[in-house]
Design a protein around this motif. Structure first.
Motif, PDB file in Angstrom:
ATOM      1  N   ASN A  60       0.006  14.591 -12.640  1.00  0.00           N
ATOM      2  CA  ASN A  60      -1.211  15.387 -12.815  1.00  0.00           C
ATOM      3  C   ASN A  60      -0.890  16.874 -12.831  1.00  0.00           C
ATOM      4  O   ASN A  60      -1.477  17.629 -13.616  1.00  0.00           O
ATOM      5  CB  ASN A  60      -2.218  15.077 -11.700  1.00  0.00           C
ATOM      6  CG  ASN A  60      -2.855  13.716 -11.871  1.00  0.00           C
ATOM      7  OD1 ASN A  60      -2.930  13.192 -12.968  1.00  0.00           O
ATOM      8  ND2 ASN A  60      -3.313  13.140 -10.776  1.00  0.00           N
ATOM      9  N   GLU A  63       0.832  -1.204   0.000  1.00  0.00           N
ATOM     10  CA  GLU A  63       0.000   0.000   0.000  1.00  0.00           C
ATOM     11  C   GLU A  63       0.869   1.258   0.000  1.00  0.00           C
ATOM     12  O   GLU A  63       0.540   2.242  -0.674  1.00  0.00           O
ATOM     13  CB  GLU A  63      -0.940   0.009   1.210  1.00  0.00           C
ATOM     14  CG  GLU A  63      -2.062  -1.002   1.122  1.00  0.00           C
ATOM     15  CD  GLU A  63      -2.978  -0.762  -0.057  1.00  0.00           C
ATOM     16  OE1 GLU A  63      -3.320   0.408  -0.345  1.00  0.00           O
ATOM     17  OE2 GLU A  63      -3.365  -1.757  -0.710  1.00  0.00           O
ATOM     18  N   LYS A  74       1.969   1.804  -3.450  1.00  0.00           N
ATOM     19  CA  LYS A  74       0.866   2.358  -4.247  1.00  0.00           C
ATOM     20  C   LYS A  74       0.680   3.841  -3.951  1.00  0.00           C
ATOM     21  O   LYS A  74       0.456   4.639  -4.867  1.00  0.00           O
ATOM     22  CB  LYS A  74      -0.434   1.600  -3.954  1.00  0.00           C
ATOM     23  CG  LYS A  74      -0.482   0.214  -4.550  1.00  0.00           C
ATOM     24  CD  LYS A  74      -1.803  -0.471  -4.218  1.00  0.00           C
ATOM     25  CE  LYS A  74      -1.858  -1.888  -4.757  1.00  0.00           C
ATOM     26  NZ  LYS A  74      -3.124  -2.550  -4.407  1.00  0.00           N
ATOM     27  N   LEU A  75       0.757   4.202  -2.669  1.00  0.00           N
ATOM     28  CA  LEU A  75       0.621   5.613  -2.302  1.00  0.00           C
ATOM     29  C   LEU A  75       1.740   6.444  -2.910  1.00  0.00           C
ATOM     30  O   LEU A  75       1.505   7.556  -3.400  1.00  0.00           O
ATOM     31  CB  LEU A  75       0.632   5.771  -0.775  1.00  0.00           C
ATOM     32  CG  LEU A  75      -0.690   5.556  -0.068  1.00  0.00           C
ATOM     33  CD1 LEU A  75      -0.500   5.590   1.437  1.00  0.00           C
ATOM     34  CD2 LEU A  75      -1.706   6.599  -0.475  1.00  0.00           C
ATOM     35  N   GLN A  76       2.956   5.898  -2.886  1.00  0.00           N
ATOM     36  CA  GLN A  76       4.072   6.617  -3.485  1.00  0.00           C
ATOM     37  C   GLN A  76       3.838   6.803  -4.979  1.00  0.00           C
ATOM     38  O   GLN A  76       4.094   7.876  -5.524  1.00  0.00           O
ATOM     39  CB  GLN A  76       5.395   5.867  -3.224  1.00  0.00           C
ATOM     40  CG  GLN A  76       6.613   6.619  -3.691  1.00  0.00           C
ATOM     41  CD  GLN A  76       6.781   7.943  -2.987  1.00  0.00           C
ATOM     42  OE1 GLN A  76       6.515   8.071  -1.812  1.00  0.00           O
ATOM     43  NE2 GLN A  76       7.205   8.942  -3.709  1.00  0.00           N
ATOM     44  N   GLU A  77       3.341   5.761  -5.628  1.00  0.00           N
ATOM     45  CA  GLU A  77       3.024   5.874  -7.049  1.00  0.00           C
ATOM     46  C   GLU A  77       1.936   6.908  -7.260  1.00  0.00           C
ATOM     47  O   GLU A  77       1.966   7.661  -8.234  1.00  0.00           O
ATOM     48  CB  GLU A  77       2.600   4.514  -7.602  1.00  0.00           C
ATOM     49  CG  GLU A  77       3.737   3.522  -7.708  1.00  0.00           C
ATOM     50  CD  GLU A  77       3.262   2.119  -8.080  1.00  0.00           C
ATOM     51  OE1 GLU A  77       2.047   1.922  -8.278  1.00  0.00           O
ATOM     52  OE2 GLU A  77       4.123   1.223  -8.162  1.00  0.00           O
ATOM     53  N   THR A  78       0.980   6.958  -6.342  1.00  0.00           N
ATOM     54  CA  THR A  78      -0.094   7.951  -6.446  1.00  0.00           C
ATOM     55  C   THR A  78       0.477   9.358  -6.301  1.00  0.00           C
ATOM     56  O   THR A  78       0.093  10.261  -7.047  1.00  0.00           O
ATOM     57  CB  THR A  78      -1.166   7.703  -5.356  1.00  0.00           C
ATOM     58  OG1 THR A  78      -1.669   6.382  -5.498  1.00  0.00           O
ATOM     59  CG2 THR A  78      -2.309   8.692  -5.476  1.00  0.00           C
ATOM     60  N   ASN A 126       2.003  10.149  -9.316  1.00  0.00           N
ATOM     61  CA  ASN A 126       0.951  10.497 -10.261  1.00  0.00           C
ATOM     62  C   ASN A 126       0.436  11.903 -10.013  1.00  0.00           C
ATOM     63  O   ASN A 126       0.006  12.572 -10.942  1.00  0.00           O
ATOM     64  CB  ASN A 126      -0.207   9.496 -10.188  1.00  0.00           C
ATOM     65  CG  ASN A 126       0.140   8.170 -10.838  1.00  0.00           C
ATOM     66  OD1 ASN A 126       1.066   8.103 -11.640  1.00  0.00           O
ATOM     67  ND2 ASN A 126      -0.589   7.128 -10.505  1.00  0.00           N
ATOM     68  N   VAL A 127       0.489  12.358  -8.773  1.00  0.00           N
ATOM     69  CA  VAL A 127       0.094  13.735  -8.474  1.00  0.00           C
ATOM     70  C   VAL A 127       1.038  14.678  -9.210  1.00  0.00           C
ATOM     71  O   VAL A 127       0.602  15.664  -9.808  1.00  0.00           O
ATOM     72  CB  VAL A 127       0.105  13.988  -6.945  1.00  0.00           C
ATOM     73  CG1 VAL A 127       0.013  15.462  -6.629  1.00  0.00           C
ATOM     74  CG2 VAL A 127      -1.027  13.234  -6.273  1.00  0.00           C
TER      75      VAL A 127
END
Length: 154
Positions: A85, A71, A74-78, A81-82
Motif C-alpha cells: 500500500n 492468524e 495473515k497478519l504478516q501478509e497484511t 500488504n501495508v
C-alpha cells in the motif's frame, strides 16, 4: 539387680513385644494396602476425569496454537500488504507529479504555439512594411527619374 523371675518376665514381655511388632508390621502393611485401595477408589474416578479434561484442554490448545499461527501468517501478509500500500501511495504521488508536469508542458506548448503565431503575424507585418517601404522607395525612385527625365526633356 533383677531377680530371675523378673528377668523371665522381661523376656516374655520383650518376646511378646517382638511378636506384636511383627503382627503390627503385618497389620500396618495390610492397613497400608487397604488405605491405598480406599484412596484409589475415592480419587480414581475424579483423577481419570481430570486426565480426560486435561487431554481435551491440551488438544484444544494445540488447535488454538495452529489457528494463531495461521492468524500470524495473515497478519504478516497484511503487514506486507501495508508495504505494498505504501508503494501504491508512492505511485499515486508520482502519478500526481506526472499529471502536473503534463499540465505544465501543455501550458508551455500552448504559450509557444501562441508565440509562434504572434511571431508569424509580426513577421508578416514586418514583411508588409518592408514591402511597402520598398514600394515607396521604388515610387520615389520612379518619381525622381520622372522628374529627372522631365527636367532633361525640358
Amino acid at each position: 539387680m533383677m531377680t530371675d523371675i523378673e528377668e523371665t518376665e522381661v523376656k516374655k514381655v520383650q518376646f511378646q513385644a517382638e511378636d506384636n511388632s511383627d503382627k503390627d508390621e503385618v497389620n500396618f502393611s495390610e492397613a497400608a494396602k487397604k488405605l491405598a485401595e480406599g484412596f484409589l477408589n475415592i480419587y480414581q474416578l475424579p483423577l481419570e476425569q481430570v486426565q480426560k479434561e486435561l487431554n481435551e484442554v491440551t488438544s484444544k490448545q494445540e488447535a488454538l496454537l495452529g489457528q494463531m499461527q495461521i492468524e500470524n501468517k495473515k497478519l504478516q501478509e497484511t503487514f506486507d500488504n501495508v508495504k505494498l500500500n505504501e508503494m501504491f501511495q508512492t505511485i499515486k504521488l508520482y502519478q500526481g507529479k506526472l499529471t502536473m508536469m503534463k499540465k505544465e508542458m501543455t501550458a508551455i506548448h500552448d504559450r509557444t504555439f501562441r508565440l509562434k503565431k504572434r511571431a508569424l503575424r509580426l513577421q508578416q507585418v514586418k514583411q508588409k512594411e518592408a514591402l511597402n517601404r520598398e514600394q515607396q522607395r521604388e515610387q520615389e525612385i520612379r518619381r525622381e527619374q520622372e522628374l529627372i527625365s522631365k527636367t532633361v526633356v525640358n
